[in-house]
Design an enzyme around this catalytic site. Structure first.
Site, PDB file in Angstrom:
ATOM      1  N   ASP A  70      90.014  52.346  33.528  1.00 52.16           N
ATOM      2  CA  ASP A  70      89.667  52.028  32.154  1.00 52.16           C
ATOM      3  C   ASP A  70      88.223  52.442  31.905  1.00 52.16           C
ATOM      4  O   ASP A  70      87.579  52.989  32.799  1.00 52.16           O
ATOM      5  CB  ASP A  70      89.835  50.518  31.893  1.00 52.16           C
ATOM      6  CG  ASP A  70      88.842  49.674  32.676  1.00 52.16           C
ATOM      7  OD1 ASP A  70      88.060  50.241  33.477  1.00 52.16           O
ATOM      8  OD2 ASP A  70      88.831  48.455  32.488  1.00 52.16           O
TER       9      ASP A  70
ATOM     10  N   ASP B 206      84.706  50.557  30.598  1.00 55.02           N
ATOM     11  CA  ASP B 206      84.153  49.236  30.296  1.00 55.02           C
ATOM     12  C   ASP B 206      82.848  49.383  29.524  1.00 55.02           C
ATOM     13  O   ASP B 206      82.008  50.208  29.872  1.00 55.02           O
ATOM     14  CB  ASP B 206      83.856  48.485  31.607  1.00 55.02           C
ATOM     15  CG  ASP B 206      85.068  48.436  32.521  1.00 55.02           C
ATOM     16  OD1 ASP B 206      85.950  47.612  32.266  1.00 55.02           O
ATOM     17  OD2 ASP B 206      85.132  49.239  33.479  1.00 55.02           O
TER      18      ASP B 206
ATOM     19  N   ASP C 229      87.737  48.188  27.869  1.00 50.94           N
ATOM     20  CA  ASP C 229      87.283  46.795  27.827  1.00 50.94           C
ATOM     21  C   ASP C 229      85.965  46.723  27.075  1.00 50.94           C
ATOM     22  O   ASP C 229      85.027  47.469  27.391  1.00 50.94           O
ATOM     23  CB  ASP C 229      87.034  46.251  29.250  1.00 50.94           C
ATOM     24  CG  ASP C 229      88.324  45.982  30.002  1.00 50.94           C
ATOM     25  OD1 ASP C 229      89.391  45.903  29.356  1.00 50.94           O
ATOM     26  OD2 ASP C 229      88.266  45.850  31.235  1.00 50.94           O
TER      27      ASP C 229
END
Ligand code: CTP
Ligand code: MN
Ligand code: MN
Length: 504
Positions: free
Chosen positions: A337, A339, A428
């Site tokens: 992902d 962040d 995120d």
């Protein structure tokens, strides 16, 4: 947190008028702020702010400029840009990160330029593959700490054949809920990752902490046979392979995997087509974007997502700091992902609370939002830090899947071959109060093992409690303030470890 008269509000009303020249207080400095990567709005905001504080800021780049301020840009990128502008980069010309300017704004005068402000050419990522600091470590193994936060761990792991094996075994123990053995193998993997040279014989393991007998057995097997029978068995194990497969779906953890495994499922297609199973919203998204999420995020894709985040965040809070954290901050070239940590020095509590909602609404309108889960803050300023090593933090955060169009990715195309014009990317976002930003940054940069050991070290060696929000000194019964990660390391009596040395 009480904020009186948010600076940002005033800034919005300032327009673009130039400060009259008689207001210039610091005549030795001529600043130029680079728009690249920063964007028009934020640049205008910072220029206006700096002028109000008495700095001379030029609209255009000229030979009179003495200080160039850039954001999210490496020194070599700035130099390249200067060449295109046909400006000689003389030795007097300072290339600085925006953090310097922000500190100047806070101090109301030019602050000293230190190494952390100066954009050293390619100091950031390419140096990962050839890290300087390791060379300064003693060649012998006698001084290796049992704590990852006292070791420098770059990405060039020269003991991969051992650490890959340990990680498979650790994962298998995790799937079997044997926490102790899982931790033992994770710590062993972590310590070997920090070694400057490969282990060739058992003698090389003398004096290395965190290697218990079971671990040493595996090392010995690999040295002698080139592989470990235990690892081979795990790789052929039905439970291991099923758990591995199930947990590869976003939203599926150990509990769900256990259930599906017990029910006799062994493939995802069977799970997916089963009519009796109920999936959470997260798992539905996980199945829907399975291939995209499995293919992981490349650095150019992460950069493209950064642009999206900046654009959206700065539309609502132009003074916000946006920092890529997680694996990409540690220099990884690929991640599961991207962040981000967001913080604003001038926002009121309400503006702070609203930001992620605003960003999400904006993306929703643009059709970029594939999934989101927004968790409101449960942060209480005076609460003691959590003692748990793996505790979740209390900041407001949002777990998302964004639609990233290939055309926005700089390297040409992102890693997808189909006709589909976009790729689903896990993102995120964490919003934290400005006062906690250093702790949040340290906590969200990872690696997980590095974080665990930081907390363990604080507790056992310093009688302090550290978490993503604060550091509490139990002896003095005070919260220790920090404006930077360096401050936190100093409070803990630790040598500073750069983000790219935290790949423990
Ligand atoms: N983290 C945290 N609290 C959470 C989730 C994550 O403090 N609820 C921290 C962890 O310390 C972790 C970092 O945030 O190191 C980033 O988490 P994650 O994205 O899961 O890991 P990465 O290290 O970024 O790995 P990857 O590149 O695979 O994303
Ligand atoms: Mn990550
Ligand atoms: Mn993450």
């Amino acid at each position: 947190m009480a904020h009186t008269g948010p600076r940002k509000k005033r800034a919005r009303q300032m327009g673009t008028s130039m400060a009259p020249t008689q207001d210039i207080k610091f005549r030795d400095l001529v600043l130029f702020i680079l728009e690249k990567k920063m964007g028009v709005t934020r640049r205008a905001f910072l220029m206006e702010l700096a002028r109000r504080k008495g700095f001379r800021v030029e609209n255009e780049l000229s030979d009179s400029v003495t200080h160039i301020v850039a954001e999210n840009t490496s020194g070599s990128d700035v130099l390249e840009w200067l060449q295109v502008q046909k400006i000689k980069s003389s030795a007097q010309l300072e290339l600085l990160d925006v953090s310097w300017l922000i500190e100047c704004m806070g101090a109301g005068r030019p602050v000293e330029m230190t190494g952390k402000h100066q954009l050293v050419v390619r100091r950031d990522l390419s140096s990962n593959t050839n890290p300087g600091p390791q060379k300064t470590l003693p060649p012998a193994v006698e001084n290796i700490s049992q704590y990852a936060c006292q070791r420098r761990t770059s990405l060039n792991n020269c003991n991969r054949i051992f650490t890959d094996a340990f990680e498979i075994l650790a994962e298998n123990f995790e799937f079997r809920e044997n926490g102790g053995s899982c931790l033992a193998f994770m710590r062993a993997a972590s310590v070997l990752k920090s070694l400057p040279s490969p282990i060739i014989s058992m003698r090389d393991t003398d004096g290395i902490p965190c290697l218990d007998d079971k671990v040493k057995c595996v090392i010995e097997e690999i040295i002698e046979d080139g592989e470990s029978a235990e690892v081979k068995a795990v790789l052929n194990d039905e439970r291991y392979n099923s758990f591995k497969l199930f947990t590869s779906v976003f939203g599926v953890g150990l509990k769900t995997s256990e259930k599906w495994f017990r029910m006799g499922f062994r493939t995802l297609s069977k799970v997916r087509s089963d009519k009796t199973l109920k999936f959470t919203r997260m798992q539905k998204a996980g199945f829907l974007y399975y291939e995209d999420l499995l293919s992981r995020v490349t650095r150019p894709e992460a950069d493209a997502v950064s642009m999206l985040v900046q654009e959206a965040v700065w539309a609502f809070l132009p003074d916000a700091f946006i920092t890529v954290t997680g694996g990409f901050r540690r220099g990884k070239k690929i991640g599961h992902d991207v962040d981000f940590l967001i913080t604003s020095p001038g926002a009121t509590e309400e503006e702070e609370q609203q930001l992620l909602h605003q960003v999400i609404n904006l993306w929703e309108k643009k059709g970029l939002l594939l999934y989101y889960d927004l968790v409101e803050s449960t942060f209480e300023e005076l609460k003691l830090p959590s003692r748990k090593v793996d505790a979740f933090d209390h900041f407001q955060k949002c777990f998302l899947i964004l639609k990233l169009y290939h055309q926005t990715v700089a390297s040409g195309q992102s890693s997808q071959l189909q006709e589909k014009t976009w790729k689903a990317i896990r993102v995120d976002l964490v919003m934290c109060p400005y006062a906690n930003r250093a702790f949040a940054l340290l906590g969200w940069t990872g690696s997980r093992q590095f974080e665990r050991d930081l907390r363990r070290y604080a507790t056992h060696e310093r009688k302090m409690i550290l978490d993503n929000h604060a550091l509490y000194d139990k002896t003095k019964r005070v919260f220790l303030k920090a404006d930077s990660e360096e401050d936190i390391f100093e409070h803990l009596g630790l040598e500073y470890i750069e983000p790219w040395e935290r790949n423990a």
